[in-house]
Design a protein around this motif. Structure first.
Motif, short mmCIF file in Angstrom:
data_model
loop_
_atom_site.label_atom_id
_atom_site.label_comp_id
_atom_site.label_asym_id
_atom_site.label_seq_id
_atom_site.Cartn_x
_atom_site.Cartn_y
_atom_site.Cartn_z
N ALA A 74 0.94 1.88 9.44
CA ALA A 74 0.19 1.95 8.18
C ALA A 74 -1.29 2.20 8.46
CB ALA A 74 0.38 0.67 7.36
N GLU B 292 0.98 3.61 2.09
CA GLU B 292 1.46 3.82 3.46
C GLU B 292 2.62 2.87 3.79
OE1 GLU B 292 -2.79 4.90 3.06
OE2 GLU B 292 -1.77 2.98 2.78
N LEU C 137 3.75 11.04 2.41
CA LEU C 137 2.38 10.77 1.97
C LEU C 137 1.54 12.03 1.85
CD1 LEU C 137 1.79 7.59 4.15
CD2 LEU C 137 1.83 7.66 1.63
N GLN D 106 4.83 9.99 6.94
CA GLN D 106 3.63 10.83 6.94
C GLN D 106 3.86 12.06 6.07
OE1 GLN D 106 2.76 13.11 10.52
NE2 GLN D 106 0.60 12.47 10.37
N LEU E 71 -1.61 5.90 9.61
CA LEU E 71 -1.44 6.88 8.54
C LEU E 71 -2.60 6.84 7.55
CD1 LEU E 71 2.39 6.67 7.87
CD2 LEU E 71 1.13 8.33 9.26
N ARG E 72 -3.23 5.71 7.40
CA ARG E 72 -4.39 5.60 6.53
C ARG E 72 -5.62 6.24 7.19
NH1 ARG E 72 -5.24 -0.29 5.04
NH2 ARG E 72 -3.30 0.10 3.97
N PRO F 41 -4.37 10.59 8.58
CA PRO F 41 -3.21 11.08 7.83
C PRO F 41 -2.59 12.35 8.39
CG PRO F 41 -5.24 11.35 6.57
CD PRO F 41 -5.58 10.57 7.79
N SER G 262 0.86 -1.18 0.00
CA SER G 262 0.00 0.00 0.00
C SER G 262 0.90 1.24 0.00
CB SER G 262 -0.89 0.00 1.24
OG SER G 262 -0.09 0.17 2.40
#
Length: 174
Positions: free
Chosen positions: A127, A99, A169, A166, A130-131, A134, A97
């Motif tokens: 993960a 993340e 992303l 982070q 962060l998903r 965020p 993914s």
């Protein structure tokens, strides 16, 4: 029937019975036959997914953390039969993914690996965070990461790595 969001079958398994399951692991169907009391961690590891580590086997260390329907769970405390029909994500995701990809890079770049035993649990825990969050601040990231144990890095490199992932992303800003 469902209870608290989980499927509940009316038939109970005897301790010596086996269950035929179809687990969805990293987007692929994985048929398994497991004893009624088999943990999800053992079921995954017996199928070659050894990134799911077994540390304390009591749910305290977090080495066995995976994502079950997007939520971090201790796979050493979860029975395999509880995971049927759920989406399971492990550190072996290929392709990873976004993340997990960012976290893998950041863990390498920030020296958050050391012995590596706890790494997959931290990767999956982070993960999921962060998903779902965020824009979590550093204090929130530290709070969530405190659910897992690392005896080598002390946590600071892991925190730095998660915050760096982070930023990546989020396009360069936290």
């Amino acid at each position: 029937m469902t209870y608290a969001g989980h499927r509940v079958d009316s038939a109970w398994l005897e301790p010596d019975e086996h269950a035929d399951l179809d687990l969805v692991v990293n987007g692929r169907s994985v048929p398994v036959q497991v004893p009624a009391r088999c943990t999800l961690a053992d079921a995954l590891r017996e199928r070659g997914l050894t990134g799911t580590r077994l540390g304390c086997e009591q749910g305290s260390c977090g080495a066995c953390t995976i994502l079950l329907d997007g939520l971090p769970v201790r796979s050493c405390l979860t029975l395999a039969v509880q995971a049927e029909g759920c989406a399971l994500e492990t550190a072996e995701q290929a392709p990873p993914s976004p993340e997990l990809s960012a976290l893998r890079r950041a863990f390498h770049e920030h020296g958050a690996l050391q012995c590596g035993f706890c790494t997959s649990g931290f990767l999956m825990l982070a993960a999921g965070l962060l998903r779902d969050e965020p824009d979590a601040g550093a204090a929130r990231v530290r709070e969530v990461l405190s659910a897992n144990l690392c005896r080598c890095t002390g946590g600071v490199p892991i925190l730095r790595a998660v915050l760096a992932a982070q930023r990546e992303l989020n396009g360069g800003h936290a």
